[in-house]
Design an enzyme around this catalytic site. Structure first.
Site, mmCIF file in Angstrom:
data_model
loop_
_atom_site.group_PDB
_atom_site.id
_atom_site.type_symbol
_atom_site.label_atom_id
_atom_site.label_comp_id
_atom_site.label_asym_id
_atom_site.label_seq_id
_atom_site.Cartn_x
_atom_site.Cartn_y
_atom_site.Cartn_z
ATOM 1 N N GLU A 228 8.207 8.992 -8.675
ATOM 2 C CA GLU A 228 7.748 8.886 -7.290
ATOM 3 C C GLU A 228 6.325 8.360 -7.368
ATOM 4 O OE1 GLU A 228 5.939 8.995 -4.239
ATOM 5 O OE2 GLU A 228 5.827 11.189 -4.312
ATOM 6 N N CYS A 262 0.748 9.318 -1.005
ATOM 7 C CA CYS A 262 1.558 8.125 -1.232
ATOM 8 C C CYS A 262 2.317 7.729 0.018
ATOM 9 C CB CYS A 262 2.516 8.355 -2.401
ATOM 10 S SG CYS A 262 3.606 9.776 -2.182
#
Length: 451
Positions: A228, A262
Site C-alpha cells: 500500500e 496516502c
C-alpha cells in the site's frame, strides 16, 4: 545503533531505542516461528476472544496511546484519540466476523466432497509507516493474527515508542508471548528478515521507493507481498454540487493529519463555473486552522513529522510556483512546520499535479467539464482513490468505470473502513487490506477433494 524519537513540535527527545543485535534478531525470528506451531492450533473462538480483549485494552488506555502518537509524529491529540478508537473498532470487527470469513467454502464437483479451507501460513512481516502509527499496524494485525498467523512489526524509526506500546496491547490482552513482536532494527536488516525461513509473507505501507525495494526482495525469496504505497487522489467538484458541503468534505480530506496521508485528496479538479467560489470558500476554511502544540486541545493542525518532509513539500511548492501556479495562501516553512498552502491554476507537469505532495498543500485545477475532469484525474501514476461531488449520483455512478483507482467515493472523502476492501492500483501498490479481502491475503486457500 540507537534510534532517537523526536517530538516534531519542539524537537525534544521523546525516547531512545537500541537496535537488536544480529543474535537478538535471530532469536526473535526463531521464537516467532516456534510459537506459530502452537498458535495456529488455538481454536478460532479463543483467538477472536483475545482480539476482542485487545480492542478493550485500546479503549482503556486511549489517553496513553494517543499521547505517544502525538509526541512522536505530531498530529493533534484529538486525531490521535480517534486513531486509537478506530483500532479498537477493527478489533471488534474481525472478532465478530472472522468465523464467517474463515469458514470452509463448499464447492459442488463430481467428488463426494470438495471444499476450500483457510489455513494460516506462518509469520507475516509488517513494515509500517509513521503517519498513522497505530491504525496502519492494527489493520494488518487484527485479521492476520486472528487467522492463526504470527506477526512481526518493523515500524518506522521515529515511532518505535508506538511500536512498543502496540506489542504491549497484545500482551495485556492475553496473547501468548511472541505471537506479535516489535523489532527495533535498521532498514539494512530488512533483507535478512525477509530471507528468514519463518517469514512467509510481507506487507508494507510506505513510499513507492520502499515498496519497490521490498517487492524485489519478496520476489527474490518467493514470499507473498502486499503493498500500500503513495497516492495523489483527485477530488472532483461538478457545477451542480453543494459547494459548502463539498468544501467541508475537501477541507478534512486534505488537512487531516496535516495532509500526511496516502489517501488524502491532493488534486482538486473543479469545473470552471464553480472554480472561483470553491477556491474562495476553501481558503476561508483553511484560515480557521489553529497551529500550536498538538497536545493542546485547541490545536487543529500540527507540525509535519520530520523536517526533511517539510523541506520536500516546500520545494514542491516553490517549483510549482516557478512553473506558473499561483500561490493563493501560505507557502512558508519553519523547521518542522509548513503553513497550510493553496496553489491555484495547477496544471499537469507541475510537481503539485504530478507528484505525491505529502503535507498540507492543496492544488486547485480547472476542468472544462465532467469528461475533462475525469481525464485530468487519470493523469496520474497513482491509483488509490477518487472523490466526486455532485447531486446527480446516478450520473456519477455511470462514471465509475472511468476510474482506474482502487476506490471511488461519491460525495465523501476517500477513507478506510474495516468493512470495505482497501488498496490501490498502478504505483499505489497491489493487494487489499480490510474486510474479508484483507484476511484472505495471508491464508492458504487449500482445496480439499474427497473421492
Amino acid at each position: 545503533m540507537e534510534f532517537k524519537s523526536i517530538n516534531p513540535y519542539n524537537a525534544e527527545q521523546v525516547g531512545l531505542y537500541t537496535a537488536l543485535t544480529q543474535e537478538e534478531l535471530a532469536e526473535k525470528l526463531n521464537q516467532n516461528k516456534a510459537v506459530f506451531e502452537s498458535w495456529k492450533m488455538v481454536p478460532l473462538a479463543e483467538r477472536c476472544k483475545l482480539l476482542k480483549n485487545a480492542g478493550q485494552v485500546l479503549r482503556d488506555n486511549v489517553e496513553e496511546y494517543a499521547k505517544m502518537i502525538t509526541l512522536e509524529m505530531g498530529k493533534p491529540i484529538s486525531e490521535s484519540r480517534s486513531e486509537v478508537n478506530k483500532c479498537a473498532w477493527i478489533c471488534d470487527y474481525y472478532a465478530e466476523n472472522a468465523e464467517n470469513f474463515l469458514a470452509d467454502e463448499l464447492i459442488p464437483t463430481d467428488a463426494q466432497q470438495s471444499f476450500v479451507r483457510h489455513d494460516p501460513i506462518g509469520s507475516v512481516l509488517a513494515i509500517m509507516p509513521w503517519n498513522f502509527p497505530f491504525w496502519q499496524v492494527f489493520r494488518f494485525a487484527a485479521p492476520t493474527l486472528t487467522a492463526g498467523n504470527t506477526g512481526l512489526l518493523k515500524h518506522a524509526p521515529n515511532v518505535f515508542g508506538c511500536g512498543k506500546l502496540i506489542e504491549e496491547v497484545f500482551i495485556k490482552a492475553g496473547y501468548p508471548a511472541n505471537v506479535f513482536q516489535t523489532l527495533i532494527v535498521h532498514h539494512d536488516q530488512t533483507e535478512s528478515i525477509i530471507a528468514h525461513q519463518s517469514i512467509r509473507a510481507i506487507t508494507l505501507t510506505g513510499s513507492e521507493k520502499a515498496g519497490a525495494a521490498v517487492a524485489t526482495l519478496a520476489g527474490k525469496y518467493i514470499k507473498k507481498s502486499v503493498l500500500e504505497l503513495g497516492g495523489s487522489n483527485a477530488f472532483i467538484v461538478l457545477e451542480d454540487a453543494d459547494i459548502d458541503v463539498a468544501v467541508k468534505t475537501a477541507f478534512t480530506a486534505r488537512m487531516l493529519n496535516c495532509g500526511q496521508s496516502c489517501i488524502a485528496a491532493k488534486r482538486f479538479i473543479l469545473v470552471e463555473s464553480i472554480y472561483d467560489e470553491f477556491v474562495s470558500k476553501f481558503i476561508e476554511a483553511i484560515r480557521l486552522l489553529k497551529s500550536g502544540d498538538p497536545l493542546a486541545e485547541s490545536t487543529t493542525i500540527g507540525p509535519m513529522a520530520r523536517i526533511d518532509l517539510a523541506d520536500q513539500l516546500n520545494a514542491q511548492v516553490k517549483e510549482s510556483v516557478a512553473q506558473g501556479a499561483k500561490l493563493l495562501l501560505g507557502g512558508q516553512q519553519k523547521d518542522f512546520y509548513h503553513e497550510p498552502t493553496i496553489l491555484g491554476d495547477v496544471e499537469p507537469g507541475m510537481p503539485a499535479f504530478d507528484q505525491e505532495t505529502f503535507g498540507p498543500l492543496a492544488a486547485m485545477i480547472k476542468a472544462k467539464d465532467i469528461d475533462h475532469a475525469f481525464e485530468l484525474s487519470e493523469k496520474s501514476n497513482y491509483g488509490l482513490g477518487v472523490t466526486i461531488c455532485t447531486i446527480n449520483t446516478v450520473k456519477a455512478l455511470k462514471y465509475a468505470d472511468k476510474v482506474s483507482d482502487g476506490a471511488y467515493f461519491i460525495n465523501e472523502m476517500v477513507k478506510s473502513d474495516p468493512r470495505l476492501p482497501f488498496g490501490g492500483t498502478k504505483q499505489s501498490g497491489y493487494g487489499r487490506e480490510l474486510a474479508k479481502d484483507g484476511m484472505m491475503e495471508f491464508v492458504n486457500r487449500k482445496t480439499v477433494y474427497v473421492k
